[in-house]
Design a protein around this motif. Structure first.
Motif, PDB file in Angstrom:
ATOM      1  N   ARG A 144       0.808  -1.216   0.000  1.00 50.40           N
ATOM      2  CA  ARG A 144       0.000   0.000   0.000  1.00 50.40           C
ATOM      3  C   ARG A 144       0.845   1.271   0.000  1.00 50.40           C
ATOM      4  O   ARG A 144       0.363   2.340  -0.353  1.00 50.40           O
ATOM      5  CB  ARG A 144      -0.951   0.000   1.198  1.00 50.40           C
ATOM      6  N   ASP A 145       2.108   1.152   0.414  1.00 54.39           N
ATOM      7  CA  ASP A 145       3.032   2.288   0.359  1.00 54.39           C
ATOM      8  C   ASP A 145       3.826   2.310  -0.944  1.00 54.39           C
ATOM      9  O   ASP A 145       4.793   3.060  -1.065  1.00 54.39           O
ATOM     10  CB  ASP A 145       3.997   2.245   1.550  1.00 54.39           C
ATOM     11  N   TRP A 146       3.407   1.482  -1.906  1.00 53.88           N
ATOM     12  CA  TRP A 146       4.050   1.370  -3.213  1.00 53.88           C
ATOM     13  C   TRP A 146       5.505   0.912  -3.088  1.00 53.88           C
ATOM     14  O   TRP A 146       6.358   1.239  -3.910  1.00 53.88           O
ATOM     15  CB  TRP A 146       3.957   2.685  -3.988  1.00 53.88           C
ATOM     16  N   GLU A 147       5.772   0.128  -2.050  1.00 56.20           N
ATOM     17  CA  GLU A 147       7.094  -0.459  -1.855  1.00 56.20           C
ATOM     18  C   GLU A 147       7.102  -1.868  -2.417  1.00 56.20           C
ATOM     19  O   GLU A 147       6.171  -2.639  -2.190  1.00 56.20           O
ATOM     20  CB  GLU A 147       7.450  -0.496  -0.363  1.00 56.20           C
ATOM     21  N   GLY A 148       8.148  -2.216  -3.139  1.00 57.76           N
ATOM     22  CA  GLY A 148       8.262  -3.527  -3.742  1.00 57.76           C
ATOM     23  C   GLY A 148       9.045  -3.432  -5.033  1.00 57.76           C
ATOM     24  O   GLY A 148       9.797  -2.485  -5.254  1.00 57.76           O
ATOM     25  N   PHE A 149       8.843  -4.411  -5.899  1.00 58.06           N
ATOM     26  CA  PHE A 149       9.600  -4.451  -7.147  1.00 58.06           C
ATOM     27  C   PHE A 149       8.904  -3.626  -8.226  1.00 58.06           C
ATOM     28  O   PHE A 149       7.716  -3.838  -8.509  1.00 58.06           O
ATOM     29  CB  PHE A 149       9.777  -5.879  -7.647  1.00 58.06           C
ATOM     30  N   THR A 150       9.637  -2.711  -8.838  1.00 58.49           N
ATOM     31  CA  THR A 150       9.148  -1.959  -9.991  1.00 58.49           C
ATOM     32  C   THR A 150      10.278  -1.798 -10.998  1.00 58.49           C
ATOM     33  O   THR A 150      11.454  -1.817 -10.644  1.00 58.49           O
ATOM     34  CB  THR A 150       8.630  -0.560  -9.600  1.00 58.49           C
ATOM     35  N   ARG A 151       9.882  -1.641 -12.258  1.00 58.98           N
ATOM     36  CA  ARG A 151      10.836  -1.353 -13.332  1.00 58.98           C
ATOM     37  C   ARG A 151      10.158  -0.451 -14.360  1.00 58.98           C
ATOM     38  O   ARG A 151       8.993  -0.649 -14.697  1.00 58.98           O
ATOM     39  CB  ARG A 151      11.315  -2.630 -14.045  1.00 58.98           C
ATOM     40  N   ARG A 152      10.899   0.523 -14.847  1.00 53.35           N
ATOM     41  CA  ARG A 152      10.365   1.372 -15.916  1.00 53.35           C
ATOM     42  C   ARG A 152      10.427   0.660 -17.258  1.00 53.35           C
ATOM     43  O   ARG A 152       9.485   0.731 -18.042  1.00 53.35           O
ATOM     44  CB  ARG A 152      11.146   2.685 -15.981  1.00 53.35           C
ATOM     45  N   TYR A 153      11.559   0.000 -17.521  1.00 50.17           N
ATOM     46  CA  TYR A 153      11.747  -0.630 -18.820  1.00 50.17           C
ATOM     47  C   TYR A 153      12.180  -2.070 -18.612  1.00 50.17           C
ATOM     48  O   TYR A 153      12.767  -2.438 -17.600  1.00 50.17           O
ATOM     49  CB  TYR A 153      12.813   0.119 -19.634  1.00 50.17           C
ATOM     50  N   PRO A 211       1.947   5.483 -25.528  1.00 54.47           N
ATOM     51  CA  PRO A 211       0.984   6.576 -25.632  1.00 54.47           C
ATOM     52  C   PRO A 211       0.931   7.482 -24.405  1.00 54.47           C
ATOM     53  O   PRO A 211      -0.007   8.254 -24.255  1.00 54.47           O
ATOM     54  CB  PRO A 211      -0.345   5.828 -25.806  1.00 54.47           C
ATOM     55  N   TRP A 212       1.916   7.381 -23.512  1.00 54.23           N
ATOM     56  CA  TRP A 212       1.892   8.200 -22.308  1.00 54.23           C
ATOM     57  C   TRP A 212       3.055   9.188 -22.325  1.00 54.23           C
ATOM     58  O   TRP A 212       4.075   8.995 -23.001  1.00 54.23           O
ATOM     59  CB  TRP A 212       1.965   7.323 -21.063  1.00 54.23           C
ATOM     60  N   ASP A 213       2.904  10.258 -21.558  1.00 55.34           N
ATOM     61  CA  ASP A 213       3.942  11.279 -21.465  1.00 55.34           C
ATOM     62  C   ASP A 213       4.522  11.354 -20.058  1.00 55.34           C
ATOM     63  O   ASP A 213       5.048  12.395 -19.641  1.00 55.34           O
ATOM     64  CB  ASP A 213       3.412  12.650 -21.901  1.00 55.34           C
ATOM     65  N   VAL A 214       4.433  10.246 -19.321  1.00 55.43           N
ATOM     66  CA  VAL A 214       5.026  10.126 -17.996  1.00 55.43           C
ATOM     67  C   VAL A 214       6.057   9.013 -18.053  1.00 55.43           C
ATOM     68  O   VAL A 214       6.260   8.386 -19.096  1.00 55.43           O
ATOM     69  CB  VAL A 214       3.949   9.836 -16.929  1.00 55.43           C
ATOM     70  N   ASN A 215       6.732   8.772 -16.926  1.00 53.00           N
ATOM     71  CA  ASN A 215       7.706   7.684 -16.848  1.00 53.00           C
ATOM     72  C   ASN A 215       7.230   6.663 -15.822  1.00 53.00           C
ATOM     73  O   ASN A 215       7.698   6.648 -14.681  1.00 53.00           O
ATOM     74  CB  ASN A 215       9.088   8.223 -16.467  1.00 53.00           C
ATOM     75  N   PRO A 216       6.292   5.802 -16.206  1.00 54.11           N
ATOM     76  CA  PRO A 216       5.730   4.871 -15.217  1.00 54.11           C
ATOM     77  C   PRO A 216       6.726   3.812 -14.784  1.00 54.11           C
ATOM     78  O   PRO A 216       7.536   3.324 -15.574  1.00 54.11           O
ATOM     79  CB  PRO A 216       4.551   4.249 -15.976  1.00 54.11           C
ATOM     80  N   SER A 217       6.666   3.466 -13.515  1.00 52.47           N
ATOM     81  CA  SER A 217       7.413   2.335 -12.968  1.00 52.47           C
ATOM     82  C   SER A 217       6.414   1.213 -12.720  1.00 52.47           C
ATOM     83  O   SER A 217       5.522   1.338 -11.877  1.00 52.47           O
ATOM     84  CB  SER A 217       8.121   2.726 -11.670  1.00 52.47           C
ATOM     85  N   PHE A 218       6.573   0.116 -13.450  1.00 48.12           N
ATOM     86  CA  PHE A 218       5.577  -0.945 -13.452  1.00 48.12           C
ATOM     87  C   PHE A 218       5.888  -2.015 -12.410  1.00 48.12           C
ATOM     88  O   PHE A 218       7.052  -2.353 -12.169  1.00 48.12           O
ATOM     89  CB  PHE A 218       5.522  -1.610 -14.823  1.00 48.12           C
ATOM     90  N   PHE A 219       4.827  -2.561 -11.816  1.00 43.29           N
ATOM     91  CA  PHE A 219       4.950  -3.718 -10.958  1.00 43.29           C
ATOM     92  C   PHE A 219       4.001  -4.799 -11.461  1.00 43.29           C
ATOM     93  O   PHE A 219       2.969  -4.491 -12.069  1.00 43.29           O
ATOM     94  CB  PHE A 219       4.645  -3.378  -9.490  1.00 43.29           C
ATOM     95  N   PRO A 220       4.328  -6.073 -11.252  1.00 39.98           N
ATOM     96  CA  PRO A 220       3.509  -7.163 -11.788  1.00 39.98           C
ATOM     97  C   PRO A 220       2.357  -7.536 -10.877  1.00 39.98           C
ATOM     98  O   PRO A 220       2.434  -7.414  -9.643  1.00 39.98           O
ATOM     99  CB  PRO A 220       4.509  -8.324 -11.903  1.00 39.98           C
ATOM    100  N   LEU A 221       1.282  -7.997 -11.508  1.00 36.72           N
ATOM    101  CA  LEU A 221       0.138  -8.578 -10.809  1.00 36.72           C
ATOM    102  C   LEU A 221      -0.325  -9.798 -11.588  1.00 36.72           C
ATOM    103  O   LEU A 221      -0.214  -9.849 -12.826  1.00 36.72           O
ATOM    104  CB  LEU A 221      -1.036  -7.602 -10.694  1.00 36.72           C
ATOM    105  N   VAL A 222      -0.886 -10.764 -10.870  1.00 36.19           N
ATOM    106  CA  VAL A 222      -1.513 -11.919 -11.496  1.00 36.19           C
ATOM    107  C   VAL A 222      -2.725 -12.281 -10.656  1.00 36.19           C
ATOM    108  O   VAL A 222      -2.696 -12.163  -9.421  1.00 36.19           O
ATOM    109  CB  VAL A 222      -0.527 -13.107 -11.616  1.00 36.19           C
ATOM    110  N   ASN A 223      -3.813 -12.667 -11.308  1.00 30.06           N
ATOM    111  CA  ASN A 223      -5.017 -12.962 -10.543  1.00 30.06           C
ATOM    112  C   ASN A 223      -5.954 -13.863 -11.327  1.00 30.06           C
ATOM    113  O   ASN A 223      -5.881 -13.965 -12.550  1.00 30.06           O
ATOM    114  CB  ASN A 223      -5.759 -11.675 -10.162  1.00 30.06           C
TER     115      ASN A 223
END
Length: 257
Positions: A104-113, A215-227
């Motif tokens: 919930r604090d957005w802590e964990g694994f993320t990657r931009r690219y 299509p975005w103009d930000v630099n998102p840092s992505f994290f994985p989800l599966v459900n």
């Protein structure tokens, strides 16, 4: 996660192979590997668990409640394979499972690219709605695979940008990939997406199925989800109880250059 109505509003066309080449992972190194030799999950990241069992924004979706992990439900691991189970509880309420890679604090694994991939065997049956997807704090979502069990000869790949109206509002697009009927549920397949600074390419069994300019103009840092969700506007009165999603691995690769 996309809803059926959102996907229907997007550009829906059968995917064809783009000019992109089959991905060459010899040019990448592993940045994240979940091989599911065991499962490290808690409801909200207690004790620093690798996964949480809810979205970090605490939003369930679909017609099954995402349950906190218990000894036998909704997550079990055997021989390096994660099984996510959807079933009715003693009160007749559907419960299932979700894994998210940040808390919930957005802590964990993320990657931009990088190249994000899962190897999965999807559940058969009307009403099932499994997915492997990426999300970001910046409001960009990439649904690598969304599968609707009533239609076993295709799956969707989707991008979303979630924004307020003064920032352009919600935008999305989707591509449907045609497959041999039953081939997603009777065997394991890989689903991946390569995110580059200005380009995104979706892959099925490591062959490209859709490529477009980011299509975005930000630099998102992505994290994985599966459900394993249920419904998305489709009836679940004939959904098999229980239903199972099998996940062999989730890996993220980064370029070596």
């Amino acid at each position: 996660m996309a809803r059926a109505a959102i996907a229907a509003a997007a550009t829906l066309a059968f995917a064809v192979h783009s000019d992109a080449a089959e991905i060459d992972l010899s040019k990448f190194r592993i940045a994240f590997a979940e091989e599911f030799d065991f499962i490290d999950v808690s409801p909200w990241g207690e004790n620093g668990s690798r996964w949480i069992a809810h979205t970090p924004w605490n939003g369930d979706f679909g017609d099954a409640r995402f349950a906190d992990p218990a000894p036998d439900h909704p997550f079990t691991v055997k021989n390096g394979i994660l099984r996510i189970e959807a079933r009715r509880n003693a009160e007749g309420i559907w419960e299932s499972g979700l894994l998210a890679g940040v808390n919930r604090d957005w802590e964990g694994f993320t990657r931009r690219y990088g190249y994000f991939e899962a190897r999965m065997k999807l559940p058969p049956g009307d009403g099932v709605w499994p997915a492997f997807w990426l999300n970001s704090r910046e409001g960009v979502e990439l649904d690598v695979v969304e599968y609707y069990g009533h239609d076993d000869d295709q799956f969707a790949s989707v991008w979303h940008i979630w924004a307020d109206e003064d920032e352009g509002g919600h935008r999305s697009d989707a591509k449907w990939t045609a497959v041999e009927p039953g081939s997603l549920t009777d065997r394991f397949n890989t689903y991946g997406v390569l995110v580059e600074p200005f380009k995104v390419t979706f892959f099925y069994n490591r062959e490209p199925i859709w490529q477009f300019e980011a299509p975005w103009d930000v630099n998102p840092s992505f994290f994985p989800l599966v459900n394993l969700a249920l419904g998305s506007g489709w009836p679940i009165d004939e959904t098999p109880d229980p239903s199972y999603l099998y996940v062999d691995y989730i890996r993220v690769y980064e370029p070596t250059d």
